[in-house]
Design an enzyme around this catalytic site. Sequence first.
Site, mmCIF file in Angstrom:
data_model
loop_
_atom_site.group_PDB
_atom_site.id
_atom_site.type_symbol
_atom_site.label_atom_id
_atom_site.label_comp_id
_atom_site.label_asym_id
_atom_site.label_seq_id
_atom_site.Cartn_x
_atom_site.Cartn_y
_atom_site.Cartn_z
ATOM 1 N N HIS A 180 0.798 -1.234 0.000
ATOM 2 C CA HIS A 180 0.000 0.000 0.000
ATOM 3 C C HIS A 180 0.828 1.280 0.000
ATOM 4 C CE1 HIS A 180 1.018 0.016 4.241
ATOM 5 N NE2 HIS A 180 0.601 1.256 4.320
HETATM 6 C C1 UD1 Z 1 -2.074 5.713 6.013
HETATM 7 C C2 UD1 Z 1 -0.739 6.130 6.627
HETATM 8 C C3 UD1 Z 1 0.276 5.012 6.444
HETATM 9 C C4 UD1 Z 1 -0.258 3.698 6.962
HETATM 10 C C5 UD1 Z 1 -1.586 3.392 6.297
HETATM 11 C C6 UD1 Z 1 -2.160 2.112 6.788
HETATM 12 C C7 UD1 Z 1 -0.216 8.521 6.496
HETATM 13 C C8 UD1 Z 1 0.650 9.518 5.858
HETATM 14 N N1 UD1 Z 1 -0.203 7.298 5.953
HETATM 15 O O1 UD1 Z 1 -1.880 5.589 4.622
HETATM 16 O O2 UD1 Z 1 1.442 5.342 7.157
HETATM 17 O O3 UD1 Z 1 0.662 2.672 6.689
HETATM 18 O O4 UD1 Z 1 -2.479 4.485 6.573
HETATM 19 O O5 UD1 Z 1 -3.392 1.857 6.245
HETATM 20 O O6 UD1 Z 1 -0.876 8.832 7.451
HETATM 21 N N2 UD1 Z 1 -9.463 4.880 2.329
HETATM 22 C C9 UD1 Z 1 -10.652 4.202 2.364
HETATM 23 N N3 UD1 Z 1 -11.159 3.874 3.597
HETATM 24 C C10 UD1 Z 1 -10.550 4.196 4.760
HETATM 25 C C11 UD1 Z 1 -9.339 4.883 4.706
HETATM 26 C C12 UD1 Z 1 -8.794 5.211 3.479
HETATM 27 O O7 UD1 Z 1 -11.236 3.902 1.347
HETATM 28 O O8 UD1 Z 1 -11.069 3.865 5.834
HETATM 29 C C13 UD1 Z 1 -8.897 5.249 1.026
HETATM 30 C C14 UD1 Z 1 -9.131 6.721 0.755
HETATM 31 O O9 UD1 Z 1 -9.774 6.847 -0.468
HETATM 32 C C15 UD1 Z 1 -7.765 7.333 0.699
HETATM 33 C C16 UD1 Z 1 -6.820 6.149 0.556
HETATM 34 O O10 UD1 Z 1 -7.512 5.005 1.017
HETATM 35 O O11 UD1 Z 1 -7.622 8.233 -0.350
HETATM 36 C C17 UD1 Z 1 -5.580 6.376 1.356
HETATM 37 O O12 UD1 Z 1 -5.883 6.670 2.732
HETATM 38 P P1 UD1 Z 1 -4.955 7.654 3.614
HETATM 39 O O13 UD1 Z 1 -5.424 7.675 5.023
HETATM 40 O O14 UD1 Z 1 -4.782 8.932 2.899
HETATM 41 O O15 UD1 Z 1 -3.548 7.004 3.566
HETATM 42 P P2 UD1 Z 1 -3.106 5.493 3.609
HETATM 43 O O16 UD1 Z 1 -2.554 5.163 2.275
HETATM 44 O O17 UD1 Z 1 -4.176 4.615 4.173
#
Ligand code: UD1
Length: 367
Positions: free
Chosen positions: A209
């Site tokens: 991821h």
């Molecule tokens: C975040 C953390 C990362 C961690 C990861 C674990 C930061 C900078 N990054 O990255 O260190 O390893 O979480 O999961 O804080 N989304 C969903 N549902 C959710 C959450 C996210 O669909 O419940 C999707 C959203 O569309 C979003 C994407 O996943 O755009 C990424 O989520 P985001 O929280 O921005 O960062 P992660 O890649 O999850």
Amino acid sequence: MTATILCVVGARPNFMKIAPIHAQLCRSEKLRPFLLHTGQHYDAAMKDTFFTQLGIPEPDVDLGVGPGSHAWQTGEIMQRFEPVLDEVAPEAVLVVGDVNSTIACGLVAAKKRIPLIHVEAGLRSRDRTMPEEINRVLTDQIADLLFTTERSAAANLTAEGIDPARIHFVGNVMIDALRAQLDRAVAPEVTLTRHGRTRPPEYGVVTLHRPANVDDPRILAALLEVLAEIGRRLPLIFPCHPRTAQKIEAFGLQDLVEAPALILLPPLGYLEMLGLVKEARLVLTDSGGLQEETTALGIPCITLRDNTERPITVTEGTNTLAGRDPERIHRCVDEVLTHGGKRGRVPEFWDGRAAERIVAILERHWG
Ligand code: UD1
């Protein structure tokens, strides 16, 4: 009078770290927790399942901040956190790990001169292209109390000018959670059957991821191709993070994950994942947490990154850094399949009692 410790969670990897700390704070006669969720992760699969399985109560406050750019997400959390902090007026704010919620809430607390506690301090990948590295460095700079999971972290912190008196080596709270939940892990056959698949006798587990691995179509395609090749020798179970699922679809790479020996699943709960990893032949991952969990469980881990902020998993544990080079990844897999891979040993203080040590120190400060 009990002192309030405001505990912050935001994203999936925070939940298994806060669970044992929150539980230990509830046992304290001198301290009490106030639980705040920023809402960085919000899906049932990314949040609710973890709260339920890890026995974390519903947060006292949910800021409800969803996804967005780093600047937007960090700024939004800060703005929504400030009035809550004013109202709750805790004795200290405790943040864990390295996600955007960690630095956002840390900054608000530090500017208001409310003591800041950072759990999992001092880890360094020395790769500033990782958003988490920026979050780690900055949070440590403004923290008043820093709790570390491995001894190398203190050297990183003192090299950055942090007073050693603020640093406490306490061990790994994530491994507290793992030890507490191990007996409740869901059997792999149960998880796979629930998703309409059958358990292969032997399998590997994949997670992917990191933006560096999934945000570029060529890099993601190359990694998925390697995984499909490995899958022909050892079936690979791949619980897919929402970010990765979005990218696979956006880049039109669905064909690559339809390979018969790549078992693609939605994000799994904590107990389902624990059950899968516990019985895996190997794990291929770019996650920080899994590098540590595999070391604690003695399962060979092949990390699809060039660096790690958790070097003890390589020097003492079962972790090998393979990067993204297909040949190197294949060589690491060969090593595991022919010789069993690294045996490793469980690092010092990864004994299930890190939260006890943390709360004992907090009681000395605020009890
Ligand atoms: C975040 C953390 C990362 C961690 C990861 C674990 C930061 C900078 N990054 O990255 O260190 O390893 O979480 O999961 O804080 N989304 C969903 N549902 C959710 C959450 C996210 O669909 O419940 C999707 C959203 O569309 C979003 C994407 O996943 O755009 C990424 O989520 P985001 O929280 O921005 O960062 P992660 O890649 O999850």
